[in-house]
Design an enzyme around this catalytic site. Structure first.
Site, PDB file in Angstrom:
ATOM      1  N   VAL A  96      46.726  22.054   7.748  1.00 58.00           N
ATOM      2  CA  VAL A  96      47.187  23.413   7.446  1.00 58.00           C
ATOM      3  C   VAL A  96      46.144  24.150   6.611  1.00 58.00           C
ATOM      4  O   VAL A  96      45.849  25.325   6.853  1.00 58.00           O
ATOM      5  CB  VAL A  96      48.543  23.397   6.728  1.00 58.00           C
ATOM      6  CG1 VAL A  96      49.066  24.813   6.538  1.00 58.00           C
ATOM      7  CG2 VAL A  96      49.569  22.581   7.519  1.00 58.00           C
ATOM      8  N   ASP A  97      45.567  23.469   5.632  1.00 56.20           N
ATOM      9  CA  ASP A  97      44.474  24.079   4.867  1.00 56.20           C
ATOM     10  C   ASP A  97      43.323  24.466   5.787  1.00 56.20           C
ATOM     11  O   ASP A  97      42.759  25.566   5.679  1.00 56.20           O
ATOM     12  CB  ASP A  97      43.958  23.092   3.810  1.00 56.20           C
ATOM     13  CG  ASP A  97      44.797  23.086   2.547  1.00 56.20           C
ATOM     14  OD1 ASP A  97      45.483  24.080   2.283  1.00 56.20           O
ATOM     15  OD2 ASP A  97      44.748  22.082   1.816  1.00 56.20           O
ATOM     16  N   LEU A  98      42.951  23.555   6.682  1.00 60.92           N
ATOM     17  CA  LEU A  98      41.800  23.800   7.548  1.00 60.92           C
ATOM     18  C   LEU A  98      42.051  24.968   8.494  1.00 60.92           C
ATOM     19  O   LEU A  98      41.196  25.848   8.660  1.00 60.92           O
ATOM     20  CB  LEU A  98      41.474  22.532   8.331  1.00 60.92           C
ATOM     21  CG  LEU A  98      41.051  21.327   7.473  1.00 60.92           C
ATOM     22  CD1 LEU A  98      40.933  20.079   8.333  1.00 60.92           C
ATOM     23  CD2 LEU A  98      39.749  21.598   6.749  1.00 60.92           C
TER      24      LEU A  98
END
Length: 415
Positions: free
Chosen positions: A185-187
């Site tokens: 999700v961060d990426l």
């Protein structure tokens, strides 16, 4: 006259002249700014004096150059210069405002309203620089009932539905919700942020008007549900965990060979017929339970019970070769050391070697897209914390050595 061949001219940078002030930490924001840096933007990474980005100390292994910088930090911070500035001090915040005046883009991932008390929020900085593109990355966005909550990748994978469709089904050994093996999700949020920044940059260059970009991890997670969300929204189907099975296409999963695991991904009837022929399972083609994609999906357990023993008699490399000869998609399940040493990875130049200012080498996975005219550049290794503070403040803001000494003595800057 020298007999040495002339040096090749450096390739042009797609984002030459674009200046980015990076106030973000950990992953989503640094992932976005690293991509901008790969494409030629000048990235000034602001870090807390004496501490730096949290990820510099996240576990091992650490780079063997005495810095203690972790492998985690190295994955997301190349092509940047590091400035150690304490923005919580009036003097530090004033330096940030001066840098923002000369910047095209600001990226930050503080909690909603967290920078307002320092006069570094979008309203304050855009008043000083109306052309500024200001990208805020948070867990839940700038609005809504969850806006004040902190957001973390693992939390959003759980809340956002991803863990409800990842992992083995309930009722089987090892069943239950499972996160993805990287902070996906961060990426993806970093990627969406980069796309939005480039769109805003084009708009700014056409109109002279900057804007505020509001990126939320939860919003990104919802977009990533893609076909699974559509199955529910448009058909009422509630997706569940299927392990490595596909919800619609069968066989589309991993199988155990005699010496390893293979993934087969067969999307149509022709591929299924050819696969059955390779395995010596021609009888499957006469079985009405497996006559179409939808019927194979409905009878997946019975089909897997028949395919599994036939695949288990093969060595994985032999079966991959046989399937590729028949134009069938298949691949060995590889570990990270194997894929990083794969000849295709080498041919694509996917792994790059950089050197820090003391010559310490490090290796990174590079920008994953090839541009024919403006390819990604790898000009700077991930910097030491605060290593560029004095040089950049002198170069960009004209701060004198005497002023720099005063700021360093009072703890406003480090490096």
């Amino acid at each position: 006259m020298s007999d040495l061949p002339p040096l090749a001219a450096p390739t042009p940078k797609a984002l030459e002249g674009v200046k980015v002030l990076d106030l973000s930490r950990v992953l989503a924001g640094p992932w976005a700014t690293q991509m901008l840096g790969d494409l030629g933007a000048d990235i000034l990474k602001i870090e807390q004096p004496g501490q730096g980005d949290d990820t510099r100390r996240w576990g091992g292994p650490a780079l063997a150059d005495g810095s203690g910088d972790s492998a985690y930090f190295l994955c997301a911070n190349r092509n940047k210069r590091s400035l150690a500035i304490d923005l919580s001090t009036p003097e530090g915040a004033a330096l940030i405002r001066r840098l923002a005046l000369q910047s095209d883009i600001v990226v930050e991932n503080f909690r909603v309203g967290g920078l307002a008390k320092y006069g570094l929020d979008h309203a304050a900085l855009s008043a000083l620089n109306p052309r500024l593109i200001y990208c805020s990355i948070t867990g839940f966005g700038q609005t809504g009932p969850y806006a004040d909550k902190g957001g973390y990748d693992f939390l959003i994978q759980a809340m956002g539905g991803l863990m409800s469709i990842t992992g083995l089904p309930d009722g089987v050994p090892g069943g239950g919700p499972m996160k993805v093996g990287v902070p996906i999700v961060d990426l993806f949020t970093g990627i969406y942020a980069t796309v939005a920044i480039l769109a805003a940059l084009r708009h700014r260059d056409a109109t002279g008007q900057g804007q505020h970009i509001d990126c939320a991890l939860l919003d990104t997670q919802l977009s990533m549900l893609s076909n699974q969300a559509s199955r529910y929204l448009n058909g009422g189907a509630v997706p569940g965990r299927l392990g490595n099975d596909h919800p619609d296409i069968v066989p589309y999963r991993d199988y155990a060979c005699a010496d390893g695991d293979i993934v087969v991904a067969l999307g149509n009837d022709r591929q299924f017929r050819d696969f059955a022929a390779i395995l010596g399972l021609g009888a499957l083609l006469e079985d009405p339970r497996f006559a179409s994609v939808s019927l194979r999906s409905a009878n997946r357990a019975a089909l897997h019970d028949l395919i599994g023993p036939a695949v288990a008699r093969w060595h994985v490399d032999d079966l991959v070769v046989a399937m590729e000869a028949a134009k069938l998609p298949a691949g060995k399940v590889q570990g990270i050391p194997e894929i990083l040493a794969d000849p295709q990875v080498a041919a694509r130049g996917a792994v790059q070697t950089l050197a820090r200012d003391d010559g310490t080498p490090l290796r990174v996975v590079g920008f994953p897209v090839t541009l024919s005219a403006t390819p990604a550049r790898y000009d700077r290794a991930p910097p030491r914390a605060g290593s560029d503070t004095r040089a950049v403040l002198g170069e960009v803001l004209g701060v004198s050595e005497v002023e720099l000494d005063v700021l360093a003595a009072s703890g406003v800057i480090g490096g």
